[in-house]
Design a protein around this motif. Structure first.
Motif, short mmCIF file in Angstrom:
data_model
loop_
_atom_site.label_atom_id
_atom_site.label_comp_id
_atom_site.label_asym_id
_atom_site.label_seq_id
_atom_site.Cartn_x
_atom_site.Cartn_y
_atom_site.Cartn_z
N SER A 19 0.83 -1.20 0.00
CA SER A 19 0.00 0.00 0.00
C SER A 19 0.86 1.25 0.00
CB SER A 19 -0.93 -0.01 1.22
OG SER A 19 -1.76 -1.14 1.23
N VAL A 98 -15.05 -8.46 1.60
CA VAL A 98 -14.18 -8.04 0.51
C VAL A 98 -14.47 -6.60 0.06
CG1 VAL A 98 -13.52 -8.49 -1.89
CG2 VAL A 98 -13.66 -10.37 -0.26
N VAL A 102 -11.97 -3.49 0.46
CA VAL A 102 -11.33 -3.04 -0.78
C VAL A 102 -11.71 -1.61 -1.12
CG1 VAL A 102 -11.28 -3.39 -3.28
CG2 VAL A 102 -10.99 -5.34 -1.75
N LYS A 106 -9.14 1.48 -1.75
CA LYS A 106 -9.02 2.10 -3.07
C LYS A 106 -9.18 3.62 -2.98
CE LYS A 106 -10.35 -1.46 -6.38
NZ LYS A 106 -11.28 -1.79 -7.49
N PRO A 127 -6.30 -2.04 -3.70
CA PRO A 127 -6.03 -3.33 -4.34
C PRO A 127 -7.11 -3.68 -5.36
CG PRO A 127 -7.04 -3.69 -2.21
CD PRO A 127 -6.90 -2.20 -2.37
N SER A 128 -6.85 -4.72 -6.14
CA SER A 128 -7.78 -5.13 -7.17
C SER A 128 -8.99 -5.82 -6.57
CB SER A 128 -7.07 -6.09 -8.14
OG SER A 128 -8.02 -6.74 -8.97
N GLY A 129 -10.16 -5.28 -6.85
CA GLY A 129 -11.38 -5.91 -6.37
C GLY A 129 -11.65 -7.24 -7.05
N ALA A 132 -9.30 -9.87 -5.51
CA ALA A 132 -9.73 -10.23 -4.16
C ALA A 132 -11.02 -11.04 -4.19
CB ALA A 132 -9.94 -8.95 -3.33
N THR A 133 -11.94 -10.69 -5.08
CA THR A 133 -13.19 -11.43 -5.20
C THR A 133 -12.93 -12.88 -5.60
OG1 THR A 133 -14.46 -9.45 -5.75
CG2 THR A 133 -15.39 -11.57 -6.43
N ASP A 185 -1.45 -4.12 -7.68
CA ASP A 185 -2.86 -4.17 -7.31
C ASP A 185 -3.29 -5.61 -7.01
OD1 ASP A 185 -2.67 -1.52 -8.02
OD2 ASP A 185 -3.75 -1.76 -9.91
N ALA A 189 -4.29 -7.40 -3.37
CA ALA A 189 -5.56 -8.12 -3.21
C ALA A 189 -5.33 -9.51 -2.64
CB ALA A 189 -6.27 -8.21 -4.57
N LEU A 192 -4.77 -9.24 1.10
CA LEU A 192 -6.03 -8.99 1.78
C LEU A 192 -6.87 -10.26 1.84
CD1 LEU A 192 -7.67 -6.62 3.01
CD2 LEU A 192 -8.76 -6.38 0.78
#
Length: 228
Positions: A19, A98, A102, A106, A127-129, A132-133, A185, A189, A192
């Protein structure tokens, strides 16, 4: 799946470092963007990259998790397991965590996206959603369904986790190849998601732990009163 207690602090530390680098215009971020440009312009087939990138979309990942939730709830209820509802509930809460984690990250970091995403409505890209999803949805489904696997499948325990790891790598590469995210990114994710899945794993262990067995009352062996 034994998980070391070092995983949460390591994921949290790495997430904090990533981050910091994503928020500052330093050499790591510059290297990350150069690598992202190289991968986006590489000869990797775009249709395959788009397919794997789409696996991180909520419209694809959430139905997979919902099916796993329904199956786990049905199996647990049929087996009359104590607290059969708790594993599906814990997995659903993990998935709900999530976007709750997130989106603020962001907005707070506000990292610009790749050139393809310029002018979009996004507040930030780290981070990339999608990454992470995918990591949490498929990971939660795996943790829910693994106890119901057949004994033959249980003897090959590393196999589903290797497949899960390769799937997420493919999703991450697809997101960068298609110009949706930078590599940092995706890494952020995954850190996280590691925290969320570790908490879910601990919750599932607690939910599936058998409760104390109460001994049945034994019939008294004392002689009864003499008859008339």
């Amino acid at each position: 799946m034994p998980l070391s207690p070092l995983i949460p602090p390591l994921c949290a530390l790495l997430l904090a470092l990533l981050s910091w680098q994503a928020a500052t215009d330093g050499p790591v971020r510059s290297l990350d963007e150069r690598f992202g440009h190289w991968l986006a312009e590489s000869s990797l087939p775009s249709p395959a990259a788009q397919f794997f990138a789409d696996l991180g979309d909520a419209a694809v990942a959430l139905p997979v998790l919902v099916l796993a939730l329904a199956y786990a709830a049905l199996r647990g209820r049929r087996a009359r397991a104590p607290r059969w509802w708790l594993p599906p509930l814990a997995a659903a809460l993990a998935m709900a965590a999530v976007p709750a984690l997130v989106v603020p990250l962001k907005t707070w970091i506000g990292r610009p996206g790749p050139p393809r995403m310029a002018g979009g409505a996004h507040e930030g890209f780290f981070p990339s959603g999608h990454a992470a999803t995918a990591a949490v949805a498929y990971g939660a489904a795996l943790l829910l369904l693994l106890p119901y696997a057949r004994e033959r499948a249980r003897t090959r325990r590393p196999t589903p986790f290797i497949a899960y790891g390769l799937l997420n790598v493919a999703v991450g590469v697809g997101l960068v190849r298609q110009g949706y995210h930078w590599p940092l990114d995706v890494l952020g994710a995954w850190c996280l998601a590691g925290l969320v899945l570790w908490c879910l794993h601990r919750a599932l262990l607690t939910a599936r732990r058998p409760g104390p067995v109460r001994p049945r009352p034994r019939a008294s062996r004392a002689p009864g009163p003499p008859g008339p």
